[in-house]
Design a protein around this motif. Sequence first.
Motif, PDB file in Angstrom:
ATOM      1  N   THR A  95       0.842  -1.191   0.000  1.00  0.00           N
ATOM      2  CA  THR A  95       0.000   0.000   0.000  1.00  0.00           C
ATOM      3  C   THR A  95       0.876   1.240   0.000  1.00  0.00           C
ATOM      4  N   VAL A  96       0.652   2.117  -0.976  1.00  0.00           N
ATOM      5  CA  VAL A  96       1.425   3.362  -1.077  1.00  0.00           C
ATOM      6  C   VAL A  96       0.580   4.586  -0.730  1.00  0.00           C
ATOM      7  N   ALA A  97      -0.758   4.434  -0.732  1.00  0.00           N
ATOM      8  CA  ALA A  97      -1.654   5.525  -0.336  1.00  0.00           C
ATOM      9  C   ALA A  97      -3.002   4.930   0.050  1.00  0.00           C
ATOM     10  N   THR A  98      -3.657   5.594   0.986  1.00  0.00           N
ATOM     11  CA  THR A  98      -4.972   5.166   1.456  1.00  0.00           C
ATOM     12  C   THR A  98      -5.913   6.350   1.421  1.00  0.00           C
ATOM     13  N   VAL A  99      -7.130   6.103   0.940  1.00  0.00           N
ATOM     14  CA  VAL A  99      -8.170   7.128   0.905  1.00  0.00           C
ATOM     15  C   VAL A  99      -9.279   6.653   1.836  1.00  0.00           C
ATOM     16  N   ILE A 142      -0.393  11.094  -6.894  1.00  0.00           N
ATOM     17  CA  ILE A 142      -1.422  10.370  -6.135  1.00  0.00           C
ATOM     18  C   ILE A 142      -2.679  11.230  -5.999  1.00  0.00           C
ATOM     19  N   LEU A 143      -2.521  12.501  -5.652  1.00  0.00           N
ATOM     20  CA  LEU A 143      -3.685  13.371  -5.484  1.00  0.00           C
ATOM     21  C   LEU A 143      -4.390  13.630  -6.811  1.00  0.00           C
ATOM     22  N   ALA A 144      -3.639  13.800  -7.900  1.00  0.00           N
ATOM     23  CA  ALA A 144      -4.256  13.981  -9.218  1.00  0.00           C
ATOM     24  C   ALA A 144      -5.030  12.722  -9.617  1.00  0.00           C
ATOM     25  N   ALA A 145      -4.476  11.549  -9.330  1.00  0.00           N
ATOM     26  CA  ALA A 145      -5.180  10.297  -9.621  1.00  0.00           C
ATOM     27  C   ALA A 145      -6.443  10.193  -8.763  1.00  0.00           C
ATOM     28  N   THR A 146      -6.368  10.643  -7.507  1.00  0.00           N
ATOM     29  CA  THR A 146      -7.538  10.636  -6.628  1.00  0.00           C
ATOM     30  C   THR A 146      -8.629  11.548  -7.182  1.00  0.00           C
ATOM     31  N   VAL A 147      -8.243  12.721  -7.663  1.00  0.00           N
ATOM     32  CA  VAL A 147      -9.203  13.654  -8.274  1.00  0.00           C
ATOM     33  C   VAL A 147      -9.838  13.012  -9.511  1.00  0.00           C
ATOM     34  N   ALA A 148      -9.027  12.370 -10.353  1.00  0.00           N
ATOM     35  CA  ALA A 148      -9.553  11.710 -11.555  1.00  0.00           C
ATOM     36  C   ALA A 148     -10.525  10.587 -11.182  1.00  0.00           C
ATOM     37  N   LEU A 149     -10.142   9.770 -10.202  1.00  0.00           N
ATOM     38  CA  LEU A 149     -11.008   8.679  -9.757  1.00  0.00           C
ATOM     39  C   LEU A 149     -12.319   9.219  -9.204  1.00  0.00           C
ATOM     40  N   ASP A 150     -12.249  10.273  -8.408  1.00  0.00           N
ATOM     41  CA  ASP A 150     -13.445  10.867  -7.831  1.00  0.00           C
ATOM     42  C   ASP A 150     -14.363  11.379  -8.944  1.00  0.00           C
ATOM     43  N   SER A 151     -13.788  12.012  -9.934  1.00  0.00           N
ATOM     44  CA  SER A 151     -14.544  12.546 -11.048  1.00  0.00           C
ATOM     45  C   SER A 151     -15.245  11.421 -11.825  1.00  0.00           C
TER      46      SER A 151
END
Length: 178
Positions: free
Chosen positions: A135-139, A163-172
């Motif tokens: 695990t490299v990041a947890t949301v 990681i944060l840009a990928a989180t934004v993309a996933l959320d979108s």
Amino acid sequence: MRGRRQERREERHGEGRVHYRMRQRLVSIGDDYWIETDSGERAFKVDGKALRVRKTLVFEDADGHTLVKIREKMLRIKDSMEIEDADGHRLAMVKKGLVTPLRERWKVDVEDGPDLEVHGNLVDHEYTFSHDHDTVATVSKQWFRVADTYGVEIAPDQDPVLILAATVALDSMAHQGR
């Protein structure tokens, strides 16, 4: 309960992990949104550029300098968004992976680094980024009591912007049409 939550947060800080606070269903076209550190400082801004044919989100530092752009890929069968640097070079592609009965799987194909797998429940903001089963990041929403807020905890050896840009993309992508 509150004491235990603070203890867990302090333990994670001891490991050198970095924490950010995000807002649920954070960006739509034309919206701006700040990503904050867990101490409340503004770290990054996400700008949902209006009047675009395809969805484009610009990820900026606190001073307004463009770090990456997140763009919806048009004419693709699978859900996907591309993360580009300020000059338009692809850094990563975030796309839907295998559909499993119990949880969603997504993949972050990184151009100059190891690919990441995303497992968990994107809609409820309870998922992890991993590489080679580490695990490299947890949301998670569990770290905050504020409604519509969730946290991103990132390992110290990871690129927080990616990681944060990928989180934004996933959320979108997870909340399209909702």
